[in-house]
Design a protein around this motif. Structure first.
Motif, PDB file in Angstrom:
ATOM      1  N   LYS A  92       1.307   9.171  -5.752  1.00  0.00           N
ATOM      2  CA  LYS A  92       1.705  10.542  -5.460  1.00  0.00           C
ATOM      3  C   LYS A  92       2.684  11.069  -6.503  1.00  0.00           C
ATOM      4  N   ALA A  93       3.632  10.184  -6.874  1.00  0.00           N
ATOM      5  CA  ALA A  93       4.610  10.582  -7.889  1.00  0.00           C
ATOM      6  C   ALA A  93       3.915  10.837  -9.222  1.00  0.00           C
ATOM      7  N   LYS A  94       2.946   9.991  -9.541  1.00  0.00           N
ATOM      8  CA  LYS A  94       2.214  10.145 -10.790  1.00  0.00           C
ATOM      9  C   LYS A  94       1.449  11.472 -10.806  1.00  0.00           C
ATOM     10  N   GLU A  95       0.790  11.766  -9.650  1.00  0.00           N
ATOM     11  CA  GLU A  95       0.029  13.006  -9.576  1.00  0.00           C
ATOM     12  C   GLU A  95       0.944  14.221  -9.649  1.00  0.00           C
ATOM     13  N   GLU A  96       2.126  14.112  -9.014  1.00  0.00           N
ATOM     14  CA  GLU A  96       3.061  15.234  -9.065  1.00  0.00           C
ATOM     15  C   GLU A  96       3.593  15.430 -10.478  1.00  0.00           C
ATOM     16  N   ALA A  97       3.871  14.302 -11.152  1.00  0.00           N
ATOM     17  CA  ALA A  97       4.351  14.392 -12.529  1.00  0.00           C
ATOM     18  C   ALA A  97       3.288  15.014 -13.426  1.00  0.00           C
ATOM     19  N   GLU A  98       2.064  14.621 -13.166  1.00  0.00           N
ATOM     20  CA  GLU A  98       0.950  15.175 -13.930  1.00  0.00           C
ATOM     21  C   GLU A  98       0.848  16.678 -13.701  1.00  0.00           C
ATOM     22  N   ALA A  99       1.010  17.086 -12.430  1.00  0.00           N
ATOM     23  CA  ALA A  99       0.927  18.500 -12.098  1.00  0.00           C
ATOM     24  C   ALA A  99       2.068  19.280 -12.741  1.00  0.00           C
ATOM     25  N   ARG A 100       3.273  18.697 -12.697  1.00  0.00           N
ATOM     26  CA  ARG A 100       4.416  19.389 -13.302  1.00  0.00           C
ATOM     27  C   ARG A 100       4.220  19.522 -14.816  1.00  0.00           C
ATOM     28  N   GLU A 101       3.675  18.462 -15.414  1.00  0.00           N
ATOM     29  CA  GLU A 101       3.426  18.490 -16.855  1.00  0.00           C
ATOM     30  C   GLU A 101       2.408  19.585 -17.201  1.00  0.00           C
ATOM     31  N   ALA A 102       1.355  19.678 -16.400  1.00  0.00           N
ATOM     32  CA  ALA A 102       0.348  20.709 -16.636  1.00  0.00           C
ATOM     33  C   ALA A 102       0.944  22.096 -16.438  1.00  0.00           C
ATOM     34  N   PHE A 103       1.795  22.256 -15.410  1.00  0.00           N
ATOM     35  CA  PHE A 103       2.427  23.557 -15.162  1.00  0.00           C
ATOM     36  C   PHE A 103       3.273  23.974 -16.355  1.00  0.00           C
ATOM     37  N   ALA A 104       4.064  23.001 -16.860  1.00  0.00           N
ATOM     38  CA  ALA A 104       4.919  23.302 -18.008  1.00  0.00           C
ATOM     39  C   ALA A 104       4.072  23.693 -19.217  1.00  0.00           C
ATOM     40  N   HIS A 105       2.936  23.047 -19.359  1.00  0.00           N
ATOM     41  CA  HIS A 105       2.067  23.353 -20.472  1.00  0.00           C
ATOM     42  C   HIS A 105       1.458  24.739 -20.360  1.00  0.00           C
ATOM     43  N   LEU A 106       1.097  25.131 -19.130  1.00  0.00           N
ATOM     44  CA  LEU A 106       0.472  26.438 -18.927  1.00  0.00           C
ATOM     45  C   LEU A 106       1.492  27.574 -18.904  1.00  0.00           C
ATOM     46  N   ASP A 107       2.727  27.245 -18.537  1.00  0.00           N
ATOM     47  CA  ASP A 107       3.783  28.270 -18.448  1.00  0.00           C
ATOM     48  C   ASP A 107       4.286  28.553 -19.860  1.00  0.00           C
ATOM     49  N   ASN A 108       3.655  29.486 -20.553  1.00  0.00           N
ATOM     50  CA  ASN A 108       3.971  29.732 -21.966  1.00  0.00           C
ATOM     51  C   ASN A 108       5.423  30.155 -22.196  1.00  0.00           C
ATOM     52  N   ASP A 109       5.942  31.009 -21.319  1.00  0.00           N
ATOM     53  CA  ASP A 109       7.308  31.496 -21.546  1.00  0.00           C
ATOM     54  C   ASP A 109       8.359  30.655 -20.850  1.00  0.00           C
ATOM     55  N   GLY A 110       7.922  29.624 -20.120  1.00  0.00           N
ATOM     56  CA  GLY A 110       8.857  28.703 -19.499  1.00  0.00           C
ATOM     57  C   GLY A 110       9.721  29.326 -18.426  1.00  0.00           C
ATOM     58  N   ASP A 111       9.263  30.411 -17.773  1.00  0.00           N
ATOM     59  CA  ASP A 111      10.086  31.056 -16.742  1.00  0.00           C
ATOM     60  C   ASP A 111       9.809  30.518 -15.349  1.00  0.00           C
ATOM     61  N   GLY A 112       8.986  29.471 -15.243  1.00  0.00           N
ATOM     62  CA  GLY A 112       8.699  28.871 -13.942  1.00  0.00           C
ATOM     63  C   GLY A 112       7.687  29.660 -13.122  1.00  0.00           C
ATOM     64  N   ILE A 113       6.989  30.603 -13.732  1.00  0.00           N
ATOM     65  CA  ILE A 113       5.988  31.410 -13.029  1.00  0.00           C
ATOM     66  C   ILE A 113       4.729  31.480 -13.898  1.00  0.00           C
ATOM     67  N   LEU A 114       3.593  31.158 -13.309  1.00  0.00           N
ATOM     68  CA  LEU A 114       2.321  31.317 -14.015  1.00  0.00           C
ATOM     69  C   LEU A 114       1.790  32.717 -13.743  1.00  0.00           C
ATOM     70  N   LYS A 123       0.821  -1.201   0.000  1.00  0.00           N
ATOM     71  CA  LYS A 123       0.000   0.000   0.000  1.00  0.00           C
ATOM     72  C   LYS A 123       0.858   1.255   0.000  1.00  0.00           C
ATOM     73  N   ALA A 124       1.938   1.225   0.790  1.00  0.00           N
ATOM     74  CA  ALA A 124       2.826   2.396   0.831  1.00  0.00           C
ATOM     75  C   ALA A 124       3.463   2.642  -0.527  1.00  0.00           C
ATOM     76  N   LYS A 125       3.860   1.545  -1.179  1.00  0.00           N
ATOM     77  CA  LYS A 125       4.464   1.671  -2.499  1.00  0.00           C
ATOM     78  C   LYS A 125       3.452   2.224  -3.503  1.00  0.00           C
ATOM     79  N   ALA A 126       2.204   1.719  -3.423  1.00  0.00           N
ATOM     80  CA  ALA A 126       1.165   2.199  -4.337  1.00  0.00           C
ATOM     81  C   ALA A 126       0.867   3.672  -4.084  1.00  0.00           C
ATOM     82  N   ASP A 127       0.853   4.046  -2.794  1.00  0.00           N
ATOM     83  CA  ASP A 127       0.605   5.448  -2.468  1.00  0.00           C
ATOM     84  C   ASP A 127       1.721   6.329  -3.007  1.00  0.00           C
ATOM     85  N   ALA A 128       2.954   5.849  -2.873  1.00  0.00           N
ATOM     86  CA  ALA A 128       4.089   6.642  -3.361  1.00  0.00           C
ATOM     87  C   ALA A 128       4.040   6.776  -4.879  1.00  0.00           C
ATOM     88  N   GLU A 129       3.696   5.668  -5.529  1.00  0.00           N
ATOM     89  CA  GLU A 129       3.596   5.725  -6.990  1.00  0.00           C
ATOM     90  C   GLU A 129       2.495   6.667  -7.434  1.00  0.00           C
TER      91      GLU A 129
END
Length: 583
Positions: free
Chosen positions: A247-269, A239-245
């Motif tokens: 969480k990592a998946k959700e964080e990766a998804e969030a980072r991917e969405a951030f990169a997509h929304l950050d048009n100029d790629g300066d790390g700030i929306l 269960k801990a491993k599944a939770d970590a996976e």
């Protein structure tokens, strides 16, 4: 001049033949009055000696004859004074209590005694003497009036005796039924005592069995616990491993969405970057306002990646994901079928029509809501243009077979045996414990019943458990002795509790003639309801009436053989009805 009457054997008043009328205009001299009174007394003395007659003035009951002795002065019964005996019944009020005028209407507070031979004696106010109205059935109150009163006591007495005989018969029947109730009540009490002893023994045995089952349960649960610990450790690790996976998946998804929304790629929306995304057009008016953009930035002008991961993404994710699922941007390289959403179940018949509509689709008219540069970015962005519409990102799809395996987890053969044995021991213990609790509940109920006061001879015990109803124009009342009293409207809008069984509330000499029920539902802006039950002798146990003499206080009237006492003998002289006591 006092009028005298003779009582033979102290059972009836008989007037002597000698009567002297009082002078309504004034008094005779005391000496003359005394001589006349003494003369009349002498005339009657022979009869008194011969027939044990009692001489007394008119209107005086036998119980007070001793106070009216013509041989001495009369003392007012209230002690207010002493007068010559000749002043008794002289039509002039001398005593404050009117006791000197029992046979006339001179005193407004006096009383005249009707002997009523053959019927019931009666006391009437002195003001009714010689008023022309027949108040005494023997006509003795109208001795000097011109009324045509006749003695009807014999006839009235006969009717009264017939009614008394009928009541006597009913009372005797009620008394006999009471004896049956006493016998049944004592029988039930004895049965309850026997049942209590049996239940105590059963409970002791049940407690011993429960203790034994508990020990067995403890013994088999220990090896089960040890055997399951390794499986629990594995499960927790998985269960801990599944939770970590996850969480990592959700964080990766969030980072991917951030990169997509950050048009100029300066790390700030920024507000401008969100305004460039039609996704955040909340009101669907074709324009993303600064207010709409700030809503997703938590009312800030900018948002960095760290804040986005913690609070920004959870707010944007539903809108962002929904837009990604429902919108696929057009590309020049993509085949026509890429623009067609997957078929919806039940829509196969519309495929042909949908195909015809697609032929008229104009790529130039397709508004993505994005800048041309952003469209290019979306084409190059992995995971966006190839997004699978059937995938549910919130719930991971688990194959059915694997899901069943996870639910019905299987242990090795030895461990499974330990688990089965422990489950069986727990079931056995639960059943034994339930048995003890049931016996305790039944025993407590019987003991509470034995503590109730069912009357001096257990005559009321048979009424416990029964309920009796009475219905008037508006309500139906139900009384359950030793339990509760309720009121229910005829319209049927639920019951109103008038009270719970409280106590016997009769007077000390007749304690069991009343029941008290208290603690009922509270009246609106008033006290809690209560009920007072008055009990009378009758051959049937039933409610005969219900009233509300005071607000929220109810009076029940009930008949039952339980209060019928043994009737006294009413046979005897026709002129002396049984049950009357002269006062």
């Amino acid at each position: 001049m006092p009028g005298f009457q003779l009582d033979v054997n102290k059972t009836a008043d008989q007037e002597t033949p000698a009567k002297v009328a009082a002078n309504p205009l004034g008094r005779k001299s005391p000496k003359m009055k005394f001589i006349l009174a003494l003369s009349m007394f002498c005339l009657a003395s022979g009869a008194v000696v011969k027939a044990a007659e009692v001489l007394r003035p008119r209107g005086v009951p036998l119980s007070k004859a001793s106070f009216y002795d013509p041989t001495r002065d009369f003392n007012c019964l209230d002690g207010s004074g002493t007068i010559p005996f000749a002043y008794v019944n002289d039509d002039y009020c001398d005593c404050q209590d009117g006791s000197d005028e029992p046979g006339t209407s001179a005193c407004p507070n006096g009383f005249f005694y009707c002997t009523n031979v053959g019927h019931s004696p009666l006391n009437i106010p002195s003001s009714r003497v010689n008023d022309g109205v027949c108040d005494c059935c023997d006509a003795s109150d109208e001795y000097a009036s011109v009324s045509n009163c006749v003695d009807t006591c014999r006839e009235l007495g006969r009717a009264a005796r017939e009614e008394a005989a009928k009541q006597q018969e009913e009372r005797l029947k009620g008394f006999q039924m009471r004896q049956s109730m006493i016998e049944e009540g004592r029988k039930r009490k004895k049965e309850a005592e026997v049942k209590i002893d049996e239940l105590k023994k059963e409970r002791e045995e049940a407690e011993a069995a429960r203790n034994e089952k508990e020990e067995i349960k403890k013994l088999v649960e220990e090896p089960e616990k040890e055997a399951l610990e390794k499986y629990n450790a594995i499960e927790q690790e998985r269960k801990a491993k599944a939770d970590a996976e996850q969480k990592a998946k959700e964080e990766a998804e969030a980072r991917e969405a951030f990169a997509h929304l950050d048009n100029d790629g300066d790390g700030i929306l920024t507000v401008a970057e969100l305004q460039s995304r039609q996704t955040f057009d909340t009101n669907r008016d074709g324009e993303v306002t600064a207010e709409e953009a700030k809503f997703y930035l938590r009312q800030e002008e900018t948002m960095d990646l760290e804040t986005f991961l913690v609070s920004g993404w959870p707010m944007m994710r539903p809108t962002y994901k929904m837009d990604q699922r429902m919108f696929v941007p057009p590309t020049t390289e993509a085949p026509a079928e890429a623009l067609t959403p997957p078929p919806v179940p039940g829509s196969e018949g519309k495929d042909e029509q949908q195909g015809e509509e697609d032929e008229h689709f104009d790529d130039e008219d397709f508004d993505t809501g994005l800048d041309p540069e952003d469209e290019g970015d979306m084409e190059e962005d992995d995971g966006i243009e190839d997004y699978d519409l059937t995938e549910d990102d919130d719930v991971e799809d688990i194959p059915k077979e694997e899901e069943e395996e996870e639910i019905d987890q299987k242990y090795d053969e030895d461990t499974q045996k330990l688990v089965d044995a422990a489950n069986k021991a727990r079931e056995d213990f639960d059943e034994a414990d339930r048995r003890v609790r049931d016996l305790t509940r039944e025993l407590r109920s019987l003991e509470e019943t034995q503590e109730k006061d069912y009357g001096p001879e257990e005559e009321f015990r048979v009424m416990d458990g029964d309920c009796y109803e009475y219905t008037d124009r508006e309500y139906t009342y139900r009384l359950c002795p030793f339990d509760k009293a309720v009121q229910k409207p005829k319209s049927g809008h639920g019951e109103i509790r008038l009270g719970q069984w409280g106590e016997w509330s009769g007077p000390e000499e007749d304690k069991y003639s009343r029941m008290k029920y208290t603690g009922g539902q509270t009246c609106w802006n008033g006290p809690a309801r209560s009920a007072d039950v008055h009990i009378y002798c009758g051959v049937e146990t039933r409610l005969t009436g219900v009233t509300e003499p005071n607000r929220c206080e109810y009076l029940f009237e009930m008949t039952t053989p339980a209060v019928c006492t043994k009737p006294e003998d009413i046979s005897g002289d026709e002129g002396t009805p049984h049950g009357h006591t002269e006062l």
